[in-house]
Design a protein around this motif. Sequence first.
Motif, PDB file in Angstrom:
ATOM      1  N   ARG A 376       0.817  -1.214   0.000  1.00 42.72           N
ATOM      2  CA  ARG A 376       0.000   0.000   0.000  1.00 42.72           C
ATOM      3  C   ARG A 376       0.848   1.260   0.000  1.00 42.72           C
ATOM      4  NH1 ARG A 376      -4.286   0.384   4.460  1.00 42.72           N
ATOM      5  NH2 ARG A 376      -4.750   2.196   3.158  1.00 42.72           N
ATOM      6  N   ALA A 377       2.165   1.113  -0.141  1.00 40.22           N
ATOM      7  CA  ALA A 377       3.044   2.276  -0.063  1.00 40.22           C
ATOM      8  C   ALA A 377       2.690   3.349  -1.101  1.00 40.22           C
ATOM      9  CB  ALA A 377       4.494   1.837  -0.209  1.00 40.22           C
ATOM     10  N   PRO A 378       2.446   3.005  -2.392  1.00 37.57           N
ATOM     11  CA  PRO A 378       2.069   4.075  -3.339  1.00 37.57           C
ATOM     12  C   PRO A 378       0.784   4.797  -2.942  1.00 37.57           C
ATOM     13  CG  PRO A 378       2.724   2.080  -4.500  1.00 37.57           C
ATOM     14  CD  PRO A 378       2.598   1.710  -3.067  1.00 37.57           C
ATOM     15  N   GLU A 379      -0.201   4.047  -2.492  1.00 41.79           N
ATOM     16  CA  GLU A 379      -1.465   4.685  -2.079  1.00 41.79           C
ATOM     17  C   GLU A 379      -1.255   5.621  -0.899  1.00 41.79           C
ATOM     18  OE1 GLU A 379      -5.477   3.372   0.334  1.00 41.79           O
ATOM     19  OE2 GLU A 379      -4.228   1.842  -0.615  1.00 41.79           O
ATOM     20  N   LEU A 380      -0.507   5.177   0.106  1.00 46.49           N
ATOM     21  CA  LEU A 380      -0.257   6.014   1.273  1.00 46.49           C
ATOM     22  C   LEU A 380       0.588   7.222   0.917  1.00 46.49           C
ATOM     23  CD1 LEU A 380       0.468   3.201   3.896  1.00 46.49           C
ATOM     24  CD2 LEU A 380      -1.637   4.508   3.619  1.00 46.49           C
ATOM     25  N   ALA A 381       1.561   7.028   0.007  1.00 45.89           N
ATOM     26  CA  ALA A 381       2.364   8.181  -0.430  1.00 45.89           C
ATOM     27  C   ALA A 381       1.508   9.202  -1.148  1.00 45.89           C
ATOM     28  CB  ALA A 381       3.510   7.698  -1.317  1.00 45.89           C
ATOM     29  N   LEU A 382       0.551   8.735  -1.967  1.00 48.26           N
ATOM     30  CA  LEU A 382      -0.338   9.659  -2.671  1.00 48.26           C
ATOM     31  C   LEU A 382      -1.218  10.431  -1.689  1.00 48.26           C
ATOM     32  CD1 LEU A 382      -1.490  10.757  -5.311  1.00 48.26           C
ATOM     33  CD2 LEU A 382      -3.036   8.795  -5.380  1.00 48.26           C
ATOM     34  N   LEU A 383      -1.782   9.707  -0.713  1.00 47.90           N
ATOM     35  CA  LEU A 383      -2.605  10.387   0.287  1.00 47.90           C
ATOM     36  C   LEU A 383      -1.781  11.399   1.077  1.00 47.90           C
ATOM     37  CD1 LEU A 383      -4.695   7.383   1.673  1.00 47.90           C
ATOM     38  CD2 LEU A 383      -5.485   9.223   0.187  1.00 47.90           C
ATOM     39  N   ARG A 384      -0.535  11.012   1.386  1.00 42.36           N
ATOM     40  CA  ARG A 384       0.329  11.937   2.124  1.00 42.36           C
ATOM     41  C   ARG A 384       0.645  13.172   1.293  1.00 42.36           C
ATOM     42  NH1 ARG A 384       1.789  14.515   5.924  1.00 42.36           N
ATOM     43  NH2 ARG A 384       3.736  14.251   7.084  1.00 42.36           N
ATOM     44  N   ALA A 385       0.860  12.971  -0.018  1.00 42.29           N
ATOM     45  CA  ALA A 385       1.165  14.105  -0.892  1.00 42.29           C
ATOM     46  C   ALA A 385      -0.041  15.026  -1.058  1.00 42.29           C
ATOM     47  CB  ALA A 385       1.645  13.608  -2.253  1.00 42.29           C
ATOM     48  N   ARG A 386      -1.243  14.478  -0.953  1.00 43.99           N
ATOM     49  CA  ARG A 386      -2.452  15.297  -1.102  1.00 43.99           C
ATOM     50  C   ARG A 386      -2.854  15.962   0.204  1.00 43.99           C
ATOM     51  NH1 ARG A 386      -6.978  12.015  -4.250  1.00 43.99           N
ATOM     52  NH2 ARG A 386      -7.996  14.047  -3.974  1.00 43.99           N
ATOM     53  N   GLY A 387      -2.043  15.834   1.237  1.00 41.71           N
ATOM     54  CA  GLY A 387      -2.300  16.577   2.466  1.00 41.71           C
ATOM     55  C   GLY A 387      -2.808  15.765   3.631  1.00 41.71           C
ATOM     56  N   ALA A 388      -2.859  14.430   3.519  1.00 41.63           N
ATOM     57  CA  ALA A 388      -3.341  13.619   4.640  1.00 41.63           C
ATOM     58  C   ALA A 388      -2.344  13.710   5.801  1.00 41.63           C
ATOM     59  CB  ALA A 388      -3.511  12.168   4.205  1.00 41.63           C
ATOM     60  N   GLY A 389      -2.873  13.798   6.989  1.00 40.13           N
ATOM     61  CA  GLY A 389      -2.018  13.888   8.164  1.00 40.13           C
ATOM     62  C   GLY A 389      -1.374  12.551   8.499  1.00 40.13           C
ATOM     63  N   LEU A 390      -0.168  12.605   9.067  1.00 47.02           N
ATOM     64  CA  LEU A 390       0.551  11.387   9.406  1.00 47.02           C
ATOM     65  C   LEU A 390      -0.192  10.595  10.479  1.00 47.02           C
ATOM     66  CD1 LEU A 390       3.151   9.883   8.683  1.00 47.02           C
ATOM     67  CD2 LEU A 390       4.282  11.087  10.552  1.00 47.02           C
ATOM     68  N   ALA A 391      -0.713  11.296  11.481  1.00 51.65           N
ATOM     69  CA  ALA A 391      -1.449  10.604  12.538  1.00 51.65           C
ATOM     70  C   ALA A 391      -2.722   9.966  11.991  1.00 51.65           C
ATOM     71  CB  ALA A 391      -1.780  11.577  13.659  1.00 51.65           C
ATOM     72  N   SER A 392      -3.373  10.647  11.051  1.00 47.84           N
ATOM     73  CA  SER A 392      -4.595  10.093  10.465  1.00 47.84           C
ATOM     74  C   SER A 392      -4.301   8.820   9.686  1.00 47.84           C
ATOM     75  CB  SER A 392      -5.241  11.128   9.549  1.00 47.84           C
ATOM     76  OG  SER A 392      -6.367  10.577   8.890  1.00 47.84           O
ATOM     77  N   LEU A 393      -3.208   8.810   8.892  1.00 46.24           N
ATOM     78  CA  LEU A 393      -2.859   7.595   8.154  1.00 46.24           C
ATOM     79  C   LEU A 393      -2.510   6.450   9.095  1.00 46.24           C
ATOM     80  CD1 LEU A 393      -0.692   8.959   5.199  1.00 46.24           C
ATOM     81  CD2 LEU A 393      -3.057   8.181   5.138  1.00 46.24           C
ATOM     82  N   ALA A 394      -1.753   6.766  10.156  1.00 43.56           N
ATOM     83  CA  ALA A 394      -1.401   5.723  11.117  1.00 43.56           C
ATOM     84  C   ALA A 394      -2.642   5.168  11.793  1.00 43.56           C
ATOM     85  CB  ALA A 394      -0.428   6.275  12.146  1.00 43.56           C
ATOM     86  N   ALA A 395      -3.575   6.031  12.168  1.00 45.51           N
ATOM     87  CA  ALA A 395      -4.800   5.569  12.811  1.00 45.51           C
ATOM     88  C   ALA A 395      -5.626   4.711  11.862  1.00 45.51           C
ATOM     89  CB  ALA A 395      -5.608   6.761  13.300  1.00 45.51           C
ATOM     90  N   ARG A 396      -5.686   5.120  10.574  1.00 48.37           N
ATOM     91  CA  ARG A 396      -6.447   4.315   9.613  1.00 48.37           C
ATOM     92  C   ARG A 396      -5.855   2.922   9.443  1.00 48.37           C
ATOM     93  NH1 ARG A 396      -8.455   7.913   4.413  1.00 48.37           N
ATOM     94  NH2 ARG A 396      -9.958   9.218   5.528  1.00 48.37           N
TER      95      ARG A 396
END
Length: 933
Positions: A376-396
């Motif tokens: 899922r690294a490409p998907e998470l990198a894309l979400l991170r690039a679009r402004g997703a918070g690090l804590a939000s991704l970790a929680a998800r």
Amino acid sequence: MTVHRATESGTTAPRPARGHRVPAPWLRTRLRAAPRAALALAALVGVVAFLAAGLPRADDTVTARALRSTLDTAGPSRTAIELTAPQPSLALSPRDRAAAVAPAALARVTKRAAGLFPAPLAADPGSAVTEVRTTDQLVGTDPGLPRPEAVPPQFSVHALSGLAEHARAASGRLPRAPRDATENTRTAEAAVTEATAQALHLRVGSTVHTAHANGAPGPVFTISGILRALEPDSPYWSADPQLRTPGLAATSGKPPSLYWSAALLLPAEAAPVLLGTQTQPELVWRFAPDTDGLTGADADGLVRATASMQNGPAALRLRSVAGPTAAVTTGLGAVVTDHTQLRDTLRPLVTAGLTGAAAVAALVLIAAAAVLTRRRAPELALLRARGAGLASLAARTAAETAVCALPAAALGLLLARLALPEGRDAPAALAVAAAAGLVCAVPPLLVLAGHRVPRVHDEREDIADVRPGRRRLVVEATAVLLTAGSLVALRTTGADSTAAIAVAPVLTALLGALLLLRLTPPLLRRAARSAARLRGSVVFLALARAGRAPAATAFPLCALVIALTTAAFGGSVLAGTTDARDRAAVLVTGSDARVDVLGGGRLAAGAPRAVAALPGVRAVTAVGADRDARAGDAAFTAVAVPADAYARLTRSTGLGGFEPDDLGSRSGAVGAVASAGLARRLGTGPHEIEAFGRTVTVRVTAARTTTPAVPDGAFLVLDRSRLKAPAGVTSLLVSGAPADAQALERAARAGSSAQVRAVLRSDVRARYASSPLQKGSVLVYAAAVAAAGAFAALALALSLLHDAAARTAFLGRLRTLGLGVRQGRWLALLEAAPLAATAALGGAVTGWAAITLAGPAIDLRLLALGPARTGQDGAAVPEGFRPGLPADPAALALPAVAVLVLAAVVTVLHTRRTGDRPARRPGTAAPTPTEHP
């Protein structure tokens, strides 16, 4: 029908505009997008949870059942608890003394004493027995009683409670108490068992006149009935075997004389009759321990409770009930102590297996979670690039993992609880919680570590490019220190250090895996550069791709090395245990079977021929032993043997082999083979010894540590033909496969009245492995090693399949460029070979290192021999027998070969399924960093 939700003000909430879609919940979307990955993770967590809960519960079940089996096997004669008190004070009147031993008075003490047992020891209320018995025996003076060696029989008299409930009259009737019996009553009715009546020639109506040791007349007993025990093996009859079966006893004179010792049974109401004798009667309350609710954790508590009842607070409480001079006697403490010694010997080894399985399972969970997160690294990198918070991704990611892992872990715990209901719940729940927490914590931690900074493209993270940093150096230094500390503790404390033995193999394997991770990248780079100069491209491409395997393969490599080390360590322990049992059985018997004379007698001249004629017997070596031989002040066992036959036997069994010429004459002295200590004492010159009733001049020609005829102690072997007077035969060493020991005894007794005992080596060998705790612990250890091996196989599969899509695309592109099918398969095999070969070689080396370093601190004597280590029926193991723990070649080689075979099978199957097809459109798939060398 449309339902409108009302607000607090009473108005209806506005409905969404037509065409507006409510977004689907995130978790449901993720589970629908990758259902197979979610199910695979749930299945893995469920299996790990089941094993994490099941193995500790299985260990608890084994120890609990072994404890109960040990107590049941020991028998009531060793486990019964007797509370004894002396007879009532002589200052009391006869009526008061009779009242003190009345059944009602004794029953009141029984009820109160049973409630004073300290936990976890409890009395079985249905098996409590009260009695008044004589401590000094009465002599039977009737001339019709049998006297084996002109010594009259002696009787102990027991006034037992519950005689009618535990026996029935085979002839006659149950005895009745005299009316208003007191200490002045001189006659009473008594009963005997069938075995006693047959041995003492008693029948209904027989009168037994007795006398005290000083010749004063004793009570006269009339036999009213011959009793048959309803449950002969119950505590009622087995706590004191003489109640049911008479036996031959020996006097203290020299030489001793045999006489019959038997029991006369009186009703409980006749107890006052015994108060008028000079036999020092005592009051007895006998309890059988209640073993139904005992668990393995209660063993230490039983030892403490027994000690407290004999000399502690519980003894004071019992004396307040039974009298100030009451005492508790029992062999329960010794029985449980033997059990705990064996348990403590097995515990470190079982813990080592469980620790290895836990470490491998943890690494597999980390590797599986890392593979899923990496996909899922490409998907998470894309979400991170679009402004997703690090804590939000970790929680998800944590929530997505928890939705799959937590229900699976709960199901695994429930299944383990149903499969093994007897174990403890707390350790199993903690183990499952640790597994579930680990798998839920890894994805968010990887997200936090890998996506702290938004990235446009992925960076290389293969093992050939990643350079060791300071953190890794700290981890490696910590592993080195922990391994060294565990080995030092193991060498210092020996097998008593459970923690040191448990972690030593795992830490040694971890240290070896870290060393392999240090050495593998430069070796792969150098191998790839060397392969680049070859004519073909297959080897170069395979090594290049192997060198660009993701760094996450470190977890499968560690798991494989730990699993192989655990398997090698456990296999060597089991093989060493088997060898130690075989060696001990040979030491005890000296051959395939052994026949010994009891009581200092001699076998008849035809006994060796009779035994040799039995089916399965190949050869018989007759030896004569004098266990009272002396050379000055040195005592030893002298053995007279046929030189040729005995020399062949020593060489075939490996017990101090020598040549027949070593027993030849030397300058007027008889040649002898002596034990090492005796040889040093006698020296090499002629020396006179006293053996076989004569003086013999001997000269020691060889020194050996063991010999077949003498299992333990100092010995001197002589040639029978060189003695002036032949020595009698006391033992037969039988080679071959005799049917059973009873046939050997019958054949050896032919023409002789001597008592003999035969023992087979196979029976001795089986007795060493008969302990339920030994069998159960070996099964738990084998299950732990099997679980570690299964998880290691899964780790190997994960390491080979983690980049399956990229490998498929890579092989497909090469097929379009003309790579053959066979070349593609060889490329896939060579790509998988470095990881598998590194793990196999590293596991074998670390397994050998763990055994070599930890082996000297482990004593296999108790582990191999168990409770029978002190012998049974004369089968005593020498105290100097100290087997070591060598490295077993099969335990080192077989797991390593299995890893190589598994890697080849997984690679070939995957290549056959997906790697033989050329790519349809080579330019459509976006290449990943690991697709090209």
